[in-house]
Write an enzyme that holds these catalytic residues in place. Structure first.
Site, PDB file in Angstrom:
ATOM      1  N   GLU A 118      51.517  96.465  71.111  1.00 50.29           N
ATOM      2  CA  GLU A 118      52.365  97.595  71.523  1.00 50.29           C
ATOM      3  C   GLU A 118      52.282  97.837  73.026  1.00 50.29           C
ATOM      4  OE1 GLU A 118      50.738 100.787  72.295  1.00 50.29           O
ATOM      5  OE2 GLU A 118      48.961 100.841  71.028  1.00 50.29           O
ATOM      6  N   LYS A 135      58.033 107.213  76.178  1.00 53.51           N
ATOM      7  CA  LYS A 135      57.254 106.838  75.000  1.00 53.51           C
ATOM      8  C   LYS A 135      58.214 106.836  73.817  1.00 53.51           C
ATOM      9  CE  LYS A 135      53.020 108.472  72.796  1.00 53.51           C
ATOM     10  NZ  LYS A 135      51.941 109.470  72.915  1.00 53.51           N
ATOM     11  N   VAL A 139      52.943 102.944  67.950  1.00 54.24           N
ATOM     12  CA  VAL A 139      52.608 102.179  66.750  1.00 54.24           C
ATOM     13  C   VAL A 139      53.805 102.148  65.796  1.00 54.24           C
ATOM     14  CG1 VAL A 139      51.179 102.163  64.661  1.00 54.24           C
ATOM     15  CG2 VAL A 139      50.117 102.525  66.907  1.00 54.24           C
ATOM     16  N   ASP A 186      52.020 118.902  62.695  1.00 54.31           N
ATOM     17  CA  ASP A 186      51.992 117.887  63.739  1.00 54.31           C
ATOM     18  C   ASP A 186      51.324 116.634  63.163  1.00 54.31           C
ATOM     19  OD1 ASP A 186      52.160 116.491  66.063  1.00 54.31           O
ATOM     20  OD2 ASP A 186      50.886 117.814  67.252  1.00 54.31           O
ATOM     21  N   SER A 216      51.722 112.405  62.994  1.00 55.77           N
ATOM     22  CA  SER A 216      52.336 111.272  63.693  1.00 55.77           C
ATOM     23  C   SER A 216      53.311 110.511  62.801  1.00 55.77           C
ATOM     24  CB  SER A 216      51.249 110.318  64.165  1.00 55.77           C
ATOM     25  OG  SER A 216      51.829 109.115  64.617  1.00 55.77           O
ATOM     26  N   ALA A 217      54.434 110.104  63.403  1.00 56.03           N
ATOM     27  CA  ALA A 217      55.406 109.265  62.690  1.00 56.03           C
ATOM     28  C   ALA A 217      54.805 107.908  62.325  1.00 56.03           C
ATOM     29  CB  ALA A 217      56.662 109.086  63.544  1.00 56.03           C
ATOM     30  N   ASP A 218      53.669 107.560  62.919  1.00 58.63           N
ATOM     31  CA  ASP A 218      52.991 106.301  62.537  1.00 58.63           C
ATOM     32  C   ASP A 218      52.698 106.288  61.038  1.00 58.63           C
ATOM     33  OD1 ASP A 218      52.918 105.905  65.272  1.00 58.63           O
ATOM     34  OD2 ASP A 218      50.734 105.957  65.453  1.00 58.63           O
ATOM     35  N   LYS A 249      41.135 108.341  66.168  1.00 58.63           N
ATOM     36  CA  LYS A 249      40.279 109.154  67.050  1.00 58.63           C
ATOM     37  C   LYS A 249      39.920 110.469  66.362  1.00 58.63           C
ATOM     38  CE  LYS A 249      42.045 107.634  71.548  1.00 58.63           C
ATOM     39  NZ  LYS A 249      43.477 107.260  71.455  1.00 58.63           N
TER      40      LYS A 249
HETATM   41 MN    MN Z   1      53.730 115.187  66.508  1.00 56.91          MN
END
Ligand code: MN
Ligand code: MN
Ligand code: MN
Lengths: 304, 304, 304
Positions: B25, B87, B107, B139, B141-143, B160
């Site tokens: 990436e 991003k 990602v 919140d 992540s779209a990952d 993390k």
């Molecule tokens: Mn978010």
């Protein structure tokens, strides 16, 4: 599929010939406005679509048939029956069809039917979202999952602030749904052009919108697109006033013990009380504004 | 698709001939490390992939083209431009392509592009997850949704601990995403080999990993796989120290009123301060370690 | 696919000839009941399916092969091994197959395998759902996501009230999954016919059920259907008693610091204690009742 799905002659021909078509939902007719404004608005919306060079396709279930492109008589029929027509989201569609009933389609069901019919653009008032307190109640509109999977661009004036706009935008982000502000970098809140939340993409013309949407689907990035089209300045309600009204209605609902499914209708009724008739007029105007943009977007998409 | 997607000659040939390829990436280049370490690391990662018998394919959007297999010049270009490069997650990809812009792929976006290109293995540092407080803020992540649907094995050093690891693992479980510990039954926390959370599957060799992943896709169980590869012992930070550092940073952020989108960068900066330069060195080493495993996994998959 | 999937001769022939087939899961055998009641019940369930003109297909992984249509010996084998057999949900399936292990399939994994085999109806006891506190812990069964995507009708007695039934129903609504009460407008709570929650669709005969389900899939509305079949009156436990029992068990668990994954087994054990043996008998009877309806539904579907 033909057994259940009936496209009007005009819509069928338009789709076959690549003439731009705009899908329109029917919950707004049966549940969203009083009679006769609901019927007048539905017909005015169709007129605006035509004036902007596209064919309107109002969608509903009538007698168990999924109709794409209602006649004036069918619109009048739904408008008169009003809230007794079943509100049909994705999960309700098989039942209403199987039982031969009438149904007014929500954003989710209308998106699904539009995609099934080959219609790429859909105009509505506002989309559903995460309800206030939805992080605890899981009361999250099926519209958001439909946006996550169904290839239709939905032109709306955003999300009513009786919902939790911040949570709604986070949810859409997690599911990879683009939220495109039309001529604005702020996500609109239905009655107002402001919400306090940013969009992540802005487009300034229907052609620009069309290009982004085409690239999305060309890449195989399946799912919908939220086109956030702010209510015209001259019809928008005052942001401070509506925010205060909703905040006090939320407080009042909590104090009176209004809960669960009763909260949203309670808040909507309160907003209507507080704004006098202004909220209905705003609602009508923003739908017309969305129909105009949707038609222009459908025209641009048909050129690509 | 060819209009938007440009595979380098080397990557195209490798894919055509069944030579193992590893996707890499570009957010880590433009946003994850300072210049010039970002460029040095990106090139070192490619070298490690080659040393382990696979072809590296660093992915980014440059001038609106989705490039799979960046040249050294393109890596240098992104590394110098740094955080001003957009991003790009799943939702942003259509916009950046349509507007002819540069974009550093997350990602989620890298997985999508890898799958579109026919690449099955992808090495990164850490994956996104559920943010601390994500049960309230949504919140997430779209990952995680990309892992739920896109057929790519992602080799990472875990998540993390500035994120909520427990919620992240529950989310992946609900969506049926396998989380495979490589040589460990504990899910790693990026800078550390420990996290306090178990994985549900352990594999001890690249061949074993490959066999599990092949069975998954052969069965039609679509979606990604998290290969959790702990940072090598000699580069890992001290678990107690990093836990204390993050806990105090979280507290400090709350006291100072840092909120929403600002929390994560705030915590990352604090961790960097507290660990001195050690966190950057750890980051570099774990990425190299992941690239090595990804290449070996791609080699094994190519034999099946 | 044939490499991993083994249909019994009887099931294969039934599917080829359009004879109705009912899938059955194996977690209930290995994890859900003590030996020998687990084996006796599994065989009794198969008998009920046959008496109602359908072919039973109990599903499990044995020695890495996905078996559809276990023999009596295989059922006895799983029943004796009991809880040491790995519980296999969607995410675990590739591992168990790749390693040549035994696995007892959950609702999610059984749905997936049924769909892969061409089986449309599946009978179980209760489905998984959102755990109490799931809005904070994200402990949400993978069964719900499987229902969101896999075309199988799951006949169950609802959701145990040790889970959060309200949140479970909201989750299913968001994902567009129909929840059809069989002969009831109230969603049942496994041991009881009542739960305090409504279903949105009621069907009164297997033919009516079949028609709704067929329309759903004909329309391309992919995903599962929850058929909620209340436990027969004569075997149901007392609603007030079970509610009190669970509420006090929840309180006790909190006081004793029982947390996370330990809460559900703790609550199940408590319910068993409090109800004496009655809960096991109820469990057996409701499964038989679901098998009967599933067979009748499969028969009706085969006529359409
Ligand atoms: Mn978010
Ligand atoms: Mn809802
Ligand atoms: Mn769970």
């Amino acid at each position: 599929m033909n057994e259940y799905l009936v496209l009007s002659k005009e819509v069928k021909e338009a789709l076959a010939e690549g003439v731009p078509v705009v899908a329109l939902e029917s919950t707004i007719i049966a549940h969203g406005m009083p009679h006769p404004q609901n019927v007048e608005t539905a017909l005015a919306v169709e007129k605006v679509v035509r004036e902007n060079e596209a064919v309107p396709a109002t969608i509903a279930v009538i007698g168990g048939k999924i109709k794409v492109g209602l006649t004036c008589e069918e619109i009048e029929y739904l408008g008169e029956k009003g809230p007794e027509v079943i509100k049909v989201s994705r999960r309700d569609l098989p039942y209403v069809v199987a039982k031969g009933l009438d149904g007014a389609t929500t954003v989710a069901a209308t998106m699904f039917i539009a995609a099934m019919s080959g219609i790429k653009v859909f105009a509505t008032g506002g989309i559903g979202g995460v309800h206030r307190g939805g992080e605890k109640s899981f009361d999250i509109s099926a519209d958001l999952q439909e946006l996550a999977r169904t290839n239709v661009a939905v032109v709306s004036a955003g999300v009513k602030s009786i919902l939790d706009i911040g949570l709604t935008l986070e949810y859409l982000e997690t599911y990879g749904v683009p939220v495109i502000g039309f001529g604005t970098d702020e996500f609109p809140a239905f009655y107002t052009r402001k919400s306090g939340y940013k969009v992540h993409i802005t487009a300034d013309t229907p052609a620009e919108l069309a290009r982004i949407i085409k690239v999305k689907w060309d890449l195989g990035l399946n799912g919908g697109v939220v086109v956030a089209n702010p209510i015209p300045e001259e019809y928008s309600l005052d942001y401070e006033e509506i925010t205060r009204a909703i905040d006090s209605a939320v407080l009042e609902a909590a104090e009176k013990g209004v809960r669960g499914k009763e909260v949203t209708p309670y808040l909507l009724a309160k907003v209507k009380d507080i704004t006098g008739g202004k909220s209905l007029e705003a609602n009508i105007q923003l739908v017309l504004n969305n129909a105009r943009l949707a038609a222009r977007l459908a025209v641009e998409l048909s050129k690509l």
